[in-house]
Design a protein around this motif. Sequence first.
Motif, PDB file in Angstrom:
ATOM      1  N   LEU A  40       0.827  -1.200   0.000  1.00 37.53           N
ATOM      2  CA  LEU A  40       0.000   0.000   0.000  1.00 37.53           C
ATOM      3  C   LEU A  40       0.868   1.259   0.000  1.00 37.53           C
ATOM      4  O   LEU A  40       0.572   2.229  -0.717  1.00 37.53           O
ATOM      5  N   GLU A  41       1.939   1.241   0.770  1.00 42.57           N
ATOM      6  CA  GLU A  41       2.836   2.396   0.802  1.00 42.57           C
ATOM      7  C   GLU A  41       3.498   2.594  -0.555  1.00 42.57           C
ATOM      8  O   GLU A  41       3.612   3.723  -1.058  1.00 42.57           O
TER       9      GLU A  41
ATOM     10  N   SER B 217       2.429   1.636  -3.568  1.00 43.19           N
ATOM     11  CA  SER B 217       1.485   2.103  -4.581  1.00 43.19           C
ATOM     12  C   SER B 217       1.064   3.541  -4.337  1.00 43.19           C
ATOM     13  O   SER B 217       0.854   4.305  -5.287  1.00 43.19           O
ATOM     14  N   TYR B 218       0.969   3.929  -3.057  1.00 44.07           N
ATOM     15  CA  TYR B 218       0.584   5.310  -2.723  1.00 44.07           C
ATOM     16  C   TYR B 218       1.661   6.290  -3.186  1.00 44.07           C
ATOM     17  O   TYR B 218       1.359   7.344  -3.765  1.00 44.07           O
ATOM     18  N   ARG B 219       2.906   5.953  -2.938  1.00 42.53           N
ATOM     19  CA  ARG B 219       3.998   6.842  -3.353  1.00 42.53           C
ATOM     20  C   ARG B 219       4.044   6.960  -4.869  1.00 42.53           C
ATOM     21  O   ARG B 219       4.309   8.036  -5.414  1.00 42.53           O
TER      22      ARG B 219
ATOM     23  N   GLN C 128       1.523   6.514  -6.788  1.00 46.76           N
ATOM     24  CA  GLN C 128       0.200   6.930  -7.257  1.00 46.76           C
ATOM     25  C   GLN C 128      -0.246   6.092  -8.440  1.00 46.76           C
ATOM     26  O   GLN C 128      -0.819   6.575  -9.421  1.00 46.76           O
TER      27      GLN C 128
ATOM     28  N   TRP D  43      -1.800   2.337   7.690  1.00 41.57           N
ATOM     29  CA  TRP D  43      -2.234   1.275   6.774  1.00 41.57           C
ATOM     30  C   TRP D  43      -2.740   0.067   7.571  1.00 41.57           C
ATOM     31  O   TRP D  43      -3.775  -0.525   7.226  1.00 41.57           O
TER      32      TRP D  43
ATOM     33  N   ARG E 198      -4.337   9.394   2.206  1.00 44.28           N
ATOM     34  CA  ARG E 198      -4.012   7.979   2.384  1.00 44.28           C
ATOM     35  C   ARG E 198      -5.291   7.139   2.550  1.00 44.28           C
ATOM     36  O   ARG E 198      -5.389   6.037   2.008  1.00 44.28           O
TER      37      ARG E 198
ATOM     38  N   TRP F  59      -6.845   6.694  -0.736  1.00 41.26           N
ATOM     39  CA  TRP F  59      -6.089   5.716  -1.534  1.00 41.26           C
ATOM     40  C   TRP F  59      -6.404   4.287  -1.077  1.00 41.26           C
ATOM     41  O   TRP F  59      -6.586   3.387  -1.904  1.00 41.26           O
TER      42      TRP F  59
END
Length: 457
Positions: free
Chosen positions: A86-87, A89-91, A93, A122, A143, A146
């Motif tokens: 998750l981290e 993919s978030y970074r 985007q 998360w 977050r 997302w």
Amino acid sequence: MTIEWTRAPYELLLPLWRQWLAEDTQQTGHWPLLDRWLKRQVPQLKLHTPGRSVRGKNNPPGISIQLAISAAMFAAMRYLQLAALLEHSYRAQSPAFDAVGWDSTWSPADTHHIPPAALWYWIALRSTPDASAPEVLRDAVARKAWFLRMQPLFTASPDSQDAALMLWHGLRPGWASLLQARAQASEWSTRDLEQFIALQNQAPPLWLRPQGNMAVSELAQLLRDEGVAVRLDHDGLCALGGTGIVQTTPYKNGWVEIQDRASQAIAASVAASPGDKVWDACAGAGGKSLAIAARMNNKGMLLATDLHSYKLEELKRRAKRAGVYNIRTFEWQGREALRLPAEAARQQGFDWVLVDAPCTSAGTWRRNPDARWRFHAADTAELLDLQKTILDSASQAVRRGGQLVYATCSWQVSENEAQVAGFLTAHPDFTLQSSTLVGAPEWDADTMFVAVLKRCA
């Protein structure tokens, strides 16, 4: 009992997580055993309100903040890889991801590169979608948005072997073939497999075993009288909270032992009678030894051996508390045949030999979720060789007509059915009497394997 760990304050969790990361000095992802580490660290936490409790709809009165913090750390271990994805993919985007490819390159050491506040948010969102965010996390709103965007990508597939869904449940996609082999060996339905995977996100209850001749119902009432919340479940007894078991009179008097239901089933497969000669070859601290001895009424002899003397010392203390006096102990390395005690030598071997073999402990991930990240093919291969050696050595001590019980606390076919099949091929004087997986998903317990083999008369 489900503890709402998300009520544990972030001002305590974040420093504790940093201490946990610091244990991995080389940043390799090799941490100590979490349960032992928490026993040292959590009591030292400085609480803003001493003795405050965590109250919620799933928490009985009196659940301490320390228990909630421990539960939070276990939750972090369950969803460590998911939080990392998750981290990532978030970074980037980018919601697109290859779960199998991600798994092939991911390491627990990658956790060092995730800001603690981000990781914990998360984890919190995976456990409770409306969880609050750490105050220091300035982009919490983005977050959460997302997370809500990503969640359907993990849960859309109904296939329990789907790589993304496995990540969602805290299991590495690379284990899909191992789980499928287990499902086939145990003839699990799709629902059985789904239940097994889902249970990996939940700690099982604390199962109890009456010691001696006390009825389960009588013991349950005695524990309730002392403030322990207990439940009777198909003749099994488990503690759900309240007073700690070790503080109760039944425990101090040796009337009850803490033992998982699956472990109790393994001990029950050693159907020893008073007067029998029994050898528990890998006894550890003696939970199964005591359960077997309870049916022998202090008649006959039970030999308990282990590689580690300190475990046998614990067994001696437990046996004394339980009033069991027919257990003898000494160290055994497992790589050579046992020199038979005189009682067993007179009948040319033991009536029963139990080999609760060293294993990957995959069946105990529910209680020890950090162990899943120490699960590697190389370690499994080494353990398979050790299991074979111990089984070969121990089998020589079974008398003609006697029985050999092989058990592990793993669900891996290679450690269980395959190991037994190899032994039978090499030892045609033994025949298979029964073979089964016990515990989850059938019971809310650990998952263990047990096979009973008989030596030809």
